[in-house]
Design an enzyme around this catalytic site. Structure first.
Site, PDB file in Angstrom:
ATOM      1  N   SER A 577       0.957  -1.090   0.028  1.00 39.68           N
ATOM      2  CA  SER A 577       0.145   0.133   0.129  1.00 39.68           C
ATOM      3  C   SER A 577       0.799   1.086   0.122  1.00 39.68           C
ATOM      4  CB  SER A 577      -0.997  -0.097   1.250  1.00 39.68           C
ATOM      5  OG  SER A 577      -1.890   0.827   1.042  1.00 39.68           O
ATOM      6  N   ASP A 663     -10.168  -3.231  -5.565  1.00 36.44           N
ATOM      7  CA  ASP A 663      -9.682  -2.432  -4.347  1.00 36.44           C
ATOM      8  C   ASP A 663     -10.326  -0.896  -4.655  1.00 36.44           C
ATOM      9  OD1 ASP A 663      -7.908  -0.954  -2.571  1.00 36.44           O
ATOM     10  OD2 ASP A 663      -6.169  -2.021  -3.360  1.00 36.44           O
ATOM     11  N   HIS A 709      -8.284  -4.614  -0.122  1.00 33.07           N
ATOM     12  CA  HIS A 709      -7.247  -3.995   0.240  1.00 33.07           C
ATOM     13  C   HIS A 709      -6.475  -4.367   1.693  1.00 33.07           C
ATOM     14  CE1 HIS A 709      -4.205  -0.536  -0.532  1.00 33.07           C
ATOM     15  NE2 HIS A 709      -4.266  -0.729   0.878  1.00 33.07           N
TER      16      HIS A 709
END
Length: 720
Positions: A577, A663, A709
């Site tokens: 991320s 996502d 995610h």
């Protein structure tokens, strides 16, 4: 189960990219500064809906709300979030990448089979040893295993002593995992949040307990929830990654649901917390830098909530309660790190806050647990974990250092604040969770006895400090096999995150243990932007300081190589991320330091993402990255480090990226753009140099159709 203040302390993790808080201290009521926005309020008293104007984050009088089950609150029309790439081109790119991945993955089948078997073996061993976190109510102990919730009498768990209360599979939630459990004070009801890998939103299931537990109600799209009384539940609703409404619902003969609170400022995220003595529920409205808390009196759960302290820019605070006094964990005063303060419930404004305890410099507060006459702070300092036990009777502070191998805490829930023992688990990337207990009466730390199967006995933990470009000391935690010789020839996996004030994830993972057993070195770089050394460590690595995190990462990898931990041609860099920002930036600036980079759902297109205010998180993310739309200097600064913007024709490491088609946090279009541009740069460099035997790096993208995610289930994690 989410317990303690940890969710709040970890930088309000839900609103953050991956995994989902300072100088201006004068009291300013933001209501007077922000133009009041119109919001829709159902006024059912007269039978028709009316529109009223309310200030951001206001408590609206009860009479204006009557949201019975099935009543929908009007919301703004969803804005268009379609990607800028044309639909046709996007589909072609997606198909091309999927075909490319299918071709490449064929060559790894034998290795995949071997790794999968080894990980399953380690997982079975580790799960046998560790057990699950537990919720204790007197003699009753609640715990979760394999999608089921059990009740046992005491810690003795055998077949004749355990009742099953809930099963995801039996109730048709087989694709979901249990995220949070809350038991009502009289233990007649249990609220459970269930989440699937494919969605950010959770479902709350209310079970009526007894001889034959049964589903009482199912509430969709819920984030946090707490019991105010035996049959009154408060919860927050979640939509498009935002939590801005708080509801109360009753389980009496006359069931009803009402809206209690609404937050109008898009930078703020709302959740619910219950004080340890169950005296108050707190409605917490938090941005990345500012807090506001309202109290719900659990003795009178239908009265209007009371404001503790109006939001003041840069002031973060969280609330506990004891003996008619509020205990306030806050950044108020200098330095802008966490302090424990207190004030009377009746006069809770910050002008009445009195200091109880201040943290030492460069100390990270991980969690706080309140008891009837003391509290325990879970702390990190220089990579080491310890407890501070603060007595409210003797006004003493006792510090207890924890085992040196430990890198993470997990606090177990203790609903009874009068208990004399605090239970928690310790873990590290290569050490499965171990349960410990601290006894107040005996003043000692006890490792809870479990049936042990030896897992690892030869892993060495080393803590280092690297000097960054500005001479700041940056911590590194290193793990390697004690029997390894010639460490400079061993492969090294470096981990980095460095954003939102969140610590680098150092909880146990089977694959990390497997790598250690196979001779790898693991290094965790605690760079600025993360939270490992307190709030100032985060502040030093966000907005106009983001490049400091990049300098820290370069210094860490350079030091590791200088000390003989591997060398560039055997070094890989891993990030997830927002960690993709620093990893991708290092790849552009110093590609010769590493041979490979592995990214999971990476944030690599910072500038384009922060220019699109229609995306769910862009507005609240401005406190981390800045606002390039309003500030040209900020735009230039983001452009100077953004991974996508700085790709150039040069020799890159090999890159493996996992992304998720659905996502909501990291737009897939940005990842696709990054991969296409990186591939072109790699091929252009190869054609320009045109040397015989020239090495061309692999740029691989694996797009997962399922998953989201946040953390995935064990099975999906294993497949990845």
């Amino acid at each position: 189960t989410c317990v303690g203040l940890r969710n709040l302390l970890q930088g309000l993790s839900f609103s953050v990219k991956y995994y989902s808080k300072h100088n201006h201290l004068q009291t300013v009521c933001l209501y007077s500064k922000i133009k009041h926005q119109k919001c829709h309020i159902l006024d059912c008293s007269g039978g028709t809906c009316t529109h009223r104007t309310v200030p951001p984050g206001s408590i609206v009088p009860w009479r204006f709300f009557s949201c019975k089950a099935g009543t929908k609150i009007p919301s703004k029309r969803k804005q268009n979030t379609s990607i800028t790439t044309s639909a046709h081109l996007y589909k072609d790119l997606l198909k091309s990448e999927q075909e490319n991945w299918n071709d490449i993955s064929e060559g790894y089948k034998a290795m995949t089979k071997r790794i999968k078997e080894k990980l399953e073996e380690l997982h079975n061993k580790c799960m046998f040893n560790s057990g699950s976190p537990r919720i204790r109510f007197g003699e009753n102990v609640y715990f979760e295993e394999n999608g089921c919730i059990f009740l046992s009498k005491g810690d003795d768990v055998d077949e004749g002593n355990v009742d099953i209360l809930f099963s995801t599979e039996d109730l048709g939630f087989s694709d979901a995992f249990i995220q949070r459990i809350r038991i009502s004070p009289d233990q007649r009801y249990m609220a459970i949040s269930l989440k699937s890998d494919n969605s950010e939103e959770a479902t709350c299931v209310i079970m009526k307990l007894g001889h034959f537990p049964a589903v009482e109600e199912v509430i969709p799209s819920v984030f946090s929830f707490e019991w105010a009384t035996n049959d009154v539940l408060y919860y927050t609703s979640q939509k498009n990654l935002k939590c801005q409404n708080v509801f109360v619902t009753t389980f009496t003969n006359q069931k009803h649901t009402e809206l209690v609170y609404t937050e109008q400022d898009a930078r703020f995220f709302v959740d619910i917390y219950c004080t340890k003595d169950r005296r108050f529920l707190t409605i917490n409205s938090n941005s990345k830098t500012t807090s506001e808390v309202w109290l719900v009196d659990c003795r009178h759960p239908f009265r209007l909530p009371a404001l503790v302290q109006a939001r003041t820019k840069g002031l973060i605070y969280h609330i506990e309660h004891r003996n008619d006094e509020l205990y306030i964990l806050t950044t108020y005063g200098e330095p802008a790190e966490y302090k424990l303060m207190k004030a009377p419930v009746a006069s809770s404004g910050m002008e009445n806050w009195q200091l109880v305890y201040a943290l030492e410099k460069k100390t990270k507060l991980v969690d706080l647990e309140m008891f009837s006459d003391r509290c325990i702070m879970f702390l990190k300092n220089a990579g080491h974990l310890y407890l501070n036990v603060i007595s409210f009777v003797s006004h003493s502070v006792q510090s207890i250092k924890l085992p040196t191998w430990a890198c993470e805490f997990e606090l177990e829930s203790h609903p009874e604040h009068t208990t004399s023992t605090c239970y928690f688990q310790l873990t590290s990337p290569v050490h499965p969770p171990k349960r410990f207990a601290y006894s107040f009466k005996e003043n000692n730390l006890i490792e809870q006895a479990v049936q042990e199967v030896p897992i690892i006995t030869n892993c060495h933990t080393t803590r280092l400090l690297a000097k960054s470009k500005d001479e700041t000391s940056v911590p590194i935690t290193v793990f390697h096999n004690m029997n390894s010789k010639e460490l400079h020839r061993k492969p090294l996996l470096v981990h980095v995150y460095g954003a939102y004030g969140i610590d680098l994830n150092m909880s146990f993972k089977e694959e990390k243990l497997m790598l250690i057993e196979e001779g790898w070195i693991l290094a965790y770089c605690h760079v600025r932007g993360g939270g490992e050394l307190g709030l100032s460590w985060h502040k030093d690595g966000c907005q106009q300081n983001k490049l400091k995190g990049l300098h820290d990462l370069k210094a860490c990898i350079t030091l590791l190589h200088e000390l003989g931990f591997s060398q560039p041609k055997y070094t890989a860099l891993a990030a997830a991320s927002a960690g993709g920002v620093l990893a991708g930036a290092l790849c552009n600036a110093d590609p010769e330091l590493i041979r490979a980079m592995v990214l999971q759902a990476p944030f690599v297109d910072v500038l384009n993402t922060m220019m699109k205010t229609h995306l769910p998180l862009t507005i609240e993310e401005q406190e981390e990255w800045g606002n390039p739309l309003a500030d040209e200097k900020c735009m230039k600064y983001i452009k100077s480090y953004c991974p996508y913007q700085n790709i150039k024709t040069q020799c890159y490491p090999s890159v493996f990226i996992t992304a998720y088609e659905n996502d909501q946090r990291i737009p897939l279009a940005g990842v696709l753009r990054y991969v296409q541009k990186l591939r072109k740069a790699v091929l252009d460099h190869a054609s320009n140099t045109n040397k015989k035997g020239n090495w061309i790096p692999n740029i691989i993208l694996d797009i997962q159709a399922n998953g989201s995610h946040c953390d995935s289930s064990w099975e999906d994690s294993l497949n990845e």
